[in-house]
Design an enzyme around this catalytic site. Structure first.
Site, short mmCIF file in Angstrom:
data_model
loop_
_atom_site.label_atom_id
_atom_site.label_comp_id
_atom_site.label_asym_id
_atom_site.label_seq_id
_atom_site.Cartn_x
_atom_site.Cartn_y
_atom_site.Cartn_z
N LYS A 34 -24.93 36.35 73.21
CA LYS A 34 -24.39 37.00 72.01
C LYS A 34 -25.22 36.62 70.79
O LYS A 34 -25.99 35.64 70.84
CB LYS A 34 -22.92 36.61 71.83
CG LYS A 34 -22.70 35.13 71.56
CD LYS A 34 -21.22 34.76 71.69
CE LYS A 34 -21.02 33.29 71.40
NZ LYS A 34 -19.67 32.84 71.83
N ARG A 129 -6.98 32.84 69.77
CA ARG A 129 -7.92 33.75 69.12
C ARG A 129 -7.78 35.12 69.80
O ARG A 129 -7.39 36.09 69.17
CB ARG A 129 -9.33 33.17 69.28
CG ARG A 129 -10.28 33.48 68.19
CD ARG A 129 -11.58 32.70 68.33
NE ARG A 129 -12.20 32.79 69.65
CZ ARG A 129 -13.43 32.36 69.92
NH1 ARG A 129 -14.17 31.82 68.97
NH2 ARG A 129 -13.94 32.46 71.13
N TYR A 251 -34.24 23.41 41.34
CA TYR A 251 -33.09 23.87 40.56
C TYR A 251 -32.07 22.75 40.38
O TYR A 251 -31.76 22.02 41.33
CB TYR A 251 -32.40 25.04 41.27
CG TYR A 251 -33.18 26.32 41.20
CD1 TYR A 251 -33.42 26.96 39.99
CD2 TYR A 251 -33.70 26.90 42.36
CE1 TYR A 251 -34.14 28.14 39.93
CE2 TYR A 251 -34.41 28.08 42.31
CZ TYR A 251 -34.63 28.70 41.09
OH TYR A 251 -35.34 29.87 41.04
N MET A 299 -34.56 29.72 47.41
CA MET A 299 -34.57 30.91 48.26
C MET A 299 -35.76 30.88 49.23
O MET A 299 -35.62 31.18 50.42
CB MET A 299 -34.63 32.18 47.40
CG MET A 299 -34.56 33.45 48.23
SD MET A 299 -34.68 34.94 47.22
CE MET A 299 -33.08 34.98 46.46
C1 LIG Z 1 -19.81 31.77 72.80
C2 LIG Z 1 -18.97 31.67 74.01
C3 LIG Z 1 -19.34 30.84 75.08
C4 LIG Z 1 -20.52 29.90 75.02
O1 LIG Z 1 -20.17 28.75 74.29
P1 LIG Z 1 -21.20 27.52 74.11
O2 LIG Z 1 -20.42 26.49 73.40
O3 LIG Z 1 -22.33 28.05 73.28
O4 LIG Z 1 -21.64 27.13 75.47
C5 LIG Z 1 -18.56 30.89 76.23
N1 LIG Z 1 -17.48 31.68 76.31
C6 LIG Z 1 -17.07 32.46 75.28
C7 LIG Z 1 -15.86 33.30 75.43
C8 LIG Z 1 -17.80 32.48 74.09
O5 LIG Z 1 -17.39 33.25 73.08
#
Ligand SMILES: *Cc1c(COP(=O)(O)O)cnc(C)c1O
Length: 353
Positions: A34, A129, A251, A299
């Protein structure tokens, strides 16, 4: 020559880290790609991890990109579909979907065809969630078991504290109890649970961060876990100067020299994805030597202490994180986590592998 900032992706480190997953488990591996593979580039990462049995991501367009590129593995949509129009794409591209809500069940019901879909039914075992609560789960299960569109079901959940002292015991018990009556494949473990809780490996593990060479734990390093850094973010010094006692930097003049000192300006700032909230003292490498940032991150630039690096000059190589400087060290100094920093590298940074 263009601006010297650059991200390099070490493909052999990715395959090494996949081997580290294999050493930890005999379960099938759903590589989590992802967020553009945690910022590393979806296609290059998928190619390097072609040995995985599956890829998990969020966006149906990215899933189609993987299919069109020829990947034959299971491709899992971690949040499932977001509208009814996406349902036909699942069958067309043989995508596996998470089902986590009543709304998704309703969209599935509205789809008229026999479909042969593979679905992962998500149980909310305590993360709160996504997913069906223990009270909702049996009804959702019954609907899917007999659904004309569904060919097979995997049960999944996600842990909130696999990387912390609280562990997974309470969530694991909720999940196991609900799953027990059904003889279905199971998936529970993120990187932390893969490394710490073999009892939660099930049939499919879902590693993310460990594949990218970062530790999921605050109390053990990537190196201790046998993981190799995948991304190295590097740049160069573009200016070197002497400060006198009392001079400020950047800054807000947030850092002031208390004695004469040599400093450098690095071509990297928050518009490249370096965290603006990284304070003075955040580790950084110049010519391979560890030193510290000074003052506020701008930046496009940040400042470094060259007091102990006399050979540093404009053009000297700077490593922001990666080879020789674990991203986890930078993240903890900056009050964030490697996940966020890796995802934050911006589109203007050229990437190569
Ligand atoms: C992002 C995610 C993972 C991977 O988690 P890591 O901590 O990066 O290994 C696994 N399962 C779900 C449902 C996720 O959203």
């Amino acid at each position: 020559m263009s601006r010297p900032i650059h991200a390099h992706i070490d493909l052999s480190a990715l395959t090494n880290n996949l081997r580290a997953v294999r050493r930890a488990t005999t379960a099938r591996v759903m590589a989590v790609v992802k967020a553009n593979a945690y910022g590393h580039g979806l296609l290059r990462v998928a190619q390097a991890l072609n040995g995985a049995e599956g890829f998990a991501l969020l966006d149906v367009r990215d899933a189609i990109t993987l299919r069109d590129a020829g990947f034959r593995q299971t491709i899992l949509l971690l949040e499932g579909f977001f509208s009814q129009d996406e349902v036909p794409l699942l069958a067309e591209y043989q995508l596996t979907t998470v089902i986590h809500s009543q709304q998704q069940l309703a969209w599935l019901d509205a789809y008229p065809r026999k479909n042969g879909l593979s679905v992962w039914l998500k149980i909310n075992s305590g993360m709160n969630r996504l997913g069906f609560t223990p009270a909702e789960f049996p009804a959702a299960m019954e609907r899917l078991k007999t659904h004309r569109a569904v060919r097979d079901i995997t049960l999944m959940t996600h842990f909130a504290t696999a990387d912390e002292a609280a562990g997974i015991a309470a969530q694991l018990q909720v999940f196991n109890q609900l799953a027990a009556p059904y003889h279905l494949p199971r998936s529970l473990a993120n990187s932390a649970a893969i490394l710490r809780y073999p009892a939660a490996h099930g049939d499919w593990v879902r590693p993310g961060i460990m594949l990218y060479g970062s530790s999921p734990f605050a109390d053990s390093s990537a190196q201790q876990l046998g993981l190799q850094a995948v991304e190295t973010l590097s740049s160069q010094l573009i200016s070197v100067r002497e400060l006198r006692a009392g001079d400020g930097i950047g800054y807000g003049a947030l850092f002031r020299a208390d004695h004469n000192m040599r400093i450098g300006t690095v071509a990297c700032g928050y518009a490249d994805g370096y965290p603006r909230h990284a304070p003075s003292g955040t580790p950084i490498l110049v010519n391979g030597q560890r030193t510290r940032t000074l003052g506020r991150v701008s930046m496009d630039m940040l400042a470094v202490d060259l007091s102990n690096i006399p050979d540093a000059q404009p053009g000297s190589r700077v490593v922001l994180w990666g080879d020789g400087l674990p991203v986890d060290d930078v993240a903890s100094a900056a009050g964030t986590i490697s996940y966020e920093m890796l995802c934050a590298v911006t589109a203007r940074v050229p990437v190569s592998s």
